[in-house]
Design a protein around this motif. Structure first.
Motif: not given
Length: 207
Positions: A71, A73-74, A76-77, A80, A102
């Motif tokens: 996903t 969100d995964q 981005k994590a 990070d 990204s």
């Protein structure tokens, strides 16, 4: 580093499932000392992202990626946490667009001709073929090569020390991925010397 530079550093990419955070750094050291620098830490456990942070901080010679990204969100994590590249088990337009935006070096997962085409549409000409053995193995990759000679693959799923050489014979295979380098029993027992031996054995598989 871009994806081509990362792939040039390895022929076998260990698929690492970190159950205990305290295992992450010694496991990474063992693999790097055995000649395997490019490491894929999966998101299959709660310790995955913390393992990425720990290895980035303590094992500077490792090139650390995050696998099982499914996903945005995964994704981005993972970025990070310090991921230097990413890997997905499969692909959706939403995920591929997020990855393209990204700029993270990425291996999108594919298993069918349609998925190969979709990944190409987003600019990915190096792809993860998963689950490799279950999805047709060497014969499927040979079939992919006809219509898509420009696409290179990292087959993962069912790859082991016995069948990896058959995949390496294919001109469209740039590396393979596998969990056989980090067996659960050896990791749980802290048998780092044995894992280093497996890494050296893996490095010697590609002609």
């Amino acid at each position: 580093m871009n994806l081509d530079q990362i792939i040039a550093e390895t022929s076998v990419m260990p698929v690492m499932v970190i159950e205990r955070l305290e295992d992450a750094v010694p496991l990474a050291h063992a693999l790097v000392e055995g000649g395997i620098r490019v490491l894929e830490i999966t998101l299959r456990t709660a310790a995955g992202l913390d393992a990425v942070r720990a290895i980035r901080q303590s094992v500077p010679d490792a090139i650390v990626g995050v696998g099982t990204i499914a996903t945005p969100d995964q994704l981005k994590a993972s970025i990070d946490a310090g991921a230097q590249f990413g890997v997905s088990p499969g692909s959706t337009p939403r995920l591929l667009q997020a990855v393209a935006d990204s700029k993270l070096p990425f291996l999108p997962g594919v298993a069918t001709i349609s998925e190969v085409i979709q990944a190409l549409e987003f600019g990915f000409d190096v792809q993860k073929f998963f689950p490799a053995v279950q999805a047709g193995g060497v014969k499927m990759l040979e079939a992919f090569r006809g219509p898509f000679p420009q696409v290179r693959f990292c087959p993962t799923g069912g790859i082991n020390v016995q069948n990896a050489p058959e995949f390496f014979k294919l001109p469209n295979v740039v590396c393979v991925g596998g969990s056989w380098l980090t067996p659960k029993d050896l990791v749980a027992g802290g048998k780092w010397a044995e894992i280093k031996h497996l890494a050296r054995e893996a490095v010697a598989l590609k002609p």
